[in-house]
Design an enzyme around this catalytic site. Structure first.
Site, short mmCIF file in Angstrom:
data_model
loop_
_atom_site.label_atom_id
_atom_site.label_comp_id
_atom_site.label_asym_id
_atom_site.label_seq_id
_atom_site.Cartn_x
_atom_site.Cartn_y
_atom_site.Cartn_z
N VAL A 111 -1.40 -4.76 -4.66
CA VAL A 111 -0.44 -5.68 -5.25
C VAL A 111 -0.37 -6.96 -4.42
O VAL A 111 -0.23 -6.91 -3.20
CB VAL A 111 0.96 -5.03 -5.32
N CYS A 112 -0.45 -8.10 -5.09
CA CYS A 112 -0.32 -9.39 -4.42
C CYS A 112 1.10 -9.90 -4.66
O CYS A 112 1.42 -10.44 -5.71
CB CYS A 112 -1.34 -10.38 -5.00
N LEU A 113 1.94 -9.64 -3.67
CA LEU A 113 3.33 -10.09 -3.72
C LEU A 113 3.65 -10.61 -2.32
O LEU A 113 3.55 -9.86 -1.34
CB LEU A 113 4.25 -8.91 -4.10
#
Length: 183
Positions: A111-113
């Site tokens: 996840v790219c957060l």
């Protein structure tokens, strides 16, 4: 003085064992903080939390998100959380267990957060992360992608992106990649 504390601790342990109780396992600072975070959760109605290993293992849990708007409306997405004993000084490790066509989630579930990476601060909590994940489904971001193909389609052709998302969520192929049904 230190020896006195050790003696007192040993006496307490012996007394507890004599009472038939198992010795009490001390919780790490991370477990204590996580317990507080979980007890104070204020989840959106479209999100839920579960503990597949039982309530005794707070450091490993799952969050299910069911977006009620946007491209991913009607989908069900499960995220696994692994929390370090040094939490909140280290962000939890979050993976998407549901294979999803999304610019900010790759096909392996990474996840790219930003708050899970460079913008993590100990004042942030589990609630903040869940709202961040929820926001990824209502406002996918093509400017900071993990899935570059999905990001390019979202940026250049939003109608095609919507069609690809629907096909993937219904259980089908987008390009050469098969996505299991998640609706």
């Amino acid at each position: 003085m230190i020896k006195l504390f050790k003696v007192k601790e040993k006496q307490r342990e012996i007394a507890e064992n004599a009472n038939g109780k198992a010795p009490v396992k001390k919780q790490s600072a991370g477990e204590l903080r996580l317990h507080k975070d979980i007890s104070e959760l204020n989840l959106p109605k479209t999100c839920s939390i579960s503990f597949p290993n039982g309530k005794d293992d707070l450091m490993s849990f799952e969050v299910t998100i069911r977006p009620d708007e946007g491209y991913y409306l009607g989908g069900t997405f499960v995220f696994s959380f692994q929390v370090s004993p040094i939490y909140p000084h280290e962000a939890p490790k979050v993976k998407c267990k549901t294979k999803v066509y999304h610019p900010n989630i790759d096909l392996e579930g990474n996840v790219c957060l930003n708050i899970l990476r460079e913008d993590w601060k100990p004042v942030l909590n589990i609630n903040t992360i869940i709202y961040g994940l929820f926001h990824l489904f209502t406002q996918p971001n093509y400017e900071d992608p993990l899935n570059h193909d999905a990001a390019a389609v979202l940026r250049d052709n939003p109608k095609m992106f919507e069609s690809n998302v629907r096909r993937a969520m219904a259980g089908g192929y987008v390009g050469q990649t098969f996505f299991p049904r998640c609706m």
